[in-house]
Design an enzyme around this catalytic site. Sequence first.
Site, short mmCIF file in Angstrom:
data_model
loop_
_atom_site.label_atom_id
_atom_site.label_comp_id
_atom_site.label_asym_id
_atom_site.label_seq_id
_atom_site.Cartn_x
_atom_site.Cartn_y
_atom_site.Cartn_z
N GLU A 1 47.99 -19.28 42.66
CA GLU A 1 49.12 -20.20 42.70
C GLU A 1 50.24 -19.54 43.50
O GLU A 1 50.23 -18.33 43.76
CB GLU A 1 49.59 -20.52 41.28
CG GLU A 1 48.50 -21.23 40.49
CD GLU A 1 48.99 -22.05 39.32
OE1 GLU A 1 49.52 -21.45 38.38
OE2 GLU A 1 48.83 -23.29 39.35
N ASN B 1 53.27 -22.44 27.27
CA ASN B 1 54.33 -21.41 27.30
C ASN B 1 55.42 -21.68 28.35
O ASN B 1 56.57 -21.29 28.16
CB ASN B 1 53.72 -20.02 27.48
CG ASN B 1 52.86 -19.90 28.71
OD1 ASN B 1 52.50 -20.90 29.32
ND2 ASN B 1 52.53 -18.68 29.08
N GLU C 1 43.92 -20.60 36.07
CA GLU C 1 44.86 -19.53 35.70
C GLU C 1 44.67 -19.28 34.22
O GLU C 1 45.19 -20.03 33.39
CB GLU C 1 46.31 -19.98 35.99
CG GLU C 1 46.63 -20.16 37.45
CD GLU C 1 46.63 -18.85 38.21
OE1 GLU C 1 46.57 -17.77 37.59
OE2 GLU C 1 46.68 -18.91 39.45
N CYS D 1 50.98 -14.95 30.00
CA CYS D 1 49.58 -14.62 30.28
C CYS D 1 49.40 -13.26 30.95
O CYS D 1 48.43 -12.57 30.72
CB CYS D 1 49.00 -15.70 31.17
SG CYS D 1 50.03 -15.99 32.62
#
Length: 484
Positions: free
Chosen positions: A458, A153, A250, A284
């Site tokens: 992150e 994405n 993630e 997400c």
Amino acid sequence: MTETQPKASHFIDGAYVEDTAGTPIPVIYPATGQQIALVHSATDAIVERALISAKRAQKEWATWTGTERGRVLKRAAQIMRERNRALSILETYDTGKPLSETLYVDATSSADALEYFGGLAGALTGEHIPLGQDFVYTVREPLGVCVGIGAWNYPTQIAGWKGAPALACGNAMIFKPSETTPLCALKVAEILYEAGAPAGLFNVVQGLGDVGAKLVSDCRVDKVSLTGSVPTGRKVYAAAADGMKHVTMELGGKSPLIIFDDADLENAVGGAILGNFYSSGQVCSNGTRVFVQEAMVEPFLRRLCERLDNAVIGDPMDEATTFGPMVSENQMTIVEGFIAKGQAEGARLVYGGGRVAREGFFVQPTVFADVTDDMTIARDEIFGPVLSVLSFKTEEEVMARANDTQFGLAAGVFTADLTRAHRVVAGFEAGTCYINTYNDAPVEAPFGGSKMSGVGRENSKAAIEHYSQLKSVYVRMGDVEAPF
Ligand code: NDP
């Protein structure tokens, strides 16, 4: 005219390299369904070259000072910004996301990460721990060779979010993009090399899941950072555990967005749009379970539908377009399947629900009301433009329902009552929370999930912990007292 066919499939040791013995991977432009490039999955020989050169480059890179490393990252950020338009067009070809998005959140976000971690690189230090006349000092050391595996994405952003902290800490990275979007990460590698990174420091190898699996299980790899789905996360985490490697995961989500009836309606609708329809819903952290307090439900739905009428669906290369296609035919079929399930299970379709009558993989922005907690569309991650409205009566009730999920990536609340907002956020079982906004992801803030949505963070200073390790050094100033 943007050149979509890369010079070769992989970028290794400072150069494009090809091995046509690898499985061909056609690259499809989602807005037309036409093939725009062809790359080849990495063969064993390619993977080996990537590992050998990364290992060598890391040894050299680790001898540079933090400031020297940071200078390279900041130069790469600058190049990326200068080429933002060309990189954004490529990102649009790779993903189908409209240029009105990619110009602002892809190469620019990757550049933000390079700039931020480039700035931190010279400030990474250990500490001094006094112990009477003795002392301990700690040294923050790189992990070694890191593998980054990306979802489709945000290919440029993911490469930057993983590469920048890894390199700032003195590691090398081998990045494997999703087979669906193989083009953009090559540009990140090219730019880092041009900015002065040693050859081999940031390699890109293409491939299907098996290439990722090969990298993850190689004993020369010290860390794996994956952005992907929970099922892939499980496999990668297990493979990494076998070699006791560090991981960042993630993964997916099914995040709640709670709208109380005292919230500003326009802002709440705006938040729900950002949290469900940006990038055609392929984000997400999306707040796909929109819990709206009873009295607010109908006004919310009315205003949401009015504003969805303003979406400009069409050619992603036209900067006026605000809503593009799904990334692939496969993803379009998955989303259509969920929409059919929503209808079959009794949810009320209030907007969209079908394909857009044009070439490419377009699905209309879709809204369901009267969704209940047990419906498939309220439980599974859809990864498409499908918003579910669930109504609720009390704060206590909605909190229990919001947290009743295996996922814990993100959560948001809209309310005018700030005390309640902080109480609600304290109760969320999620890593990334929002009050009166949704889906902002600045590089300065930690980003990541709890529960099945992931491990590690992150961005921000927190990412440093996940790309370095501490060495403790005990220093005795006097004599050693041994028992015999
Ligand atoms: P996948 O989990 O299907 O794939 C992710 C990556 O892992 C791809 O590069 C894939 O390669 C690779 N892969 C697959 N199997 C293995 C394996 N056994 N070992 C190593 N690597 C493997 O995710 P998608 O690409 O479909 O992306 C969508 C998912 O990503 C959603 O669940 C979404 O929520 C999540 N996501 C999470 C984000 C976050 O920050 N938390 C951000 C963006 C997305 P290949 O593509 O070739 O199969």
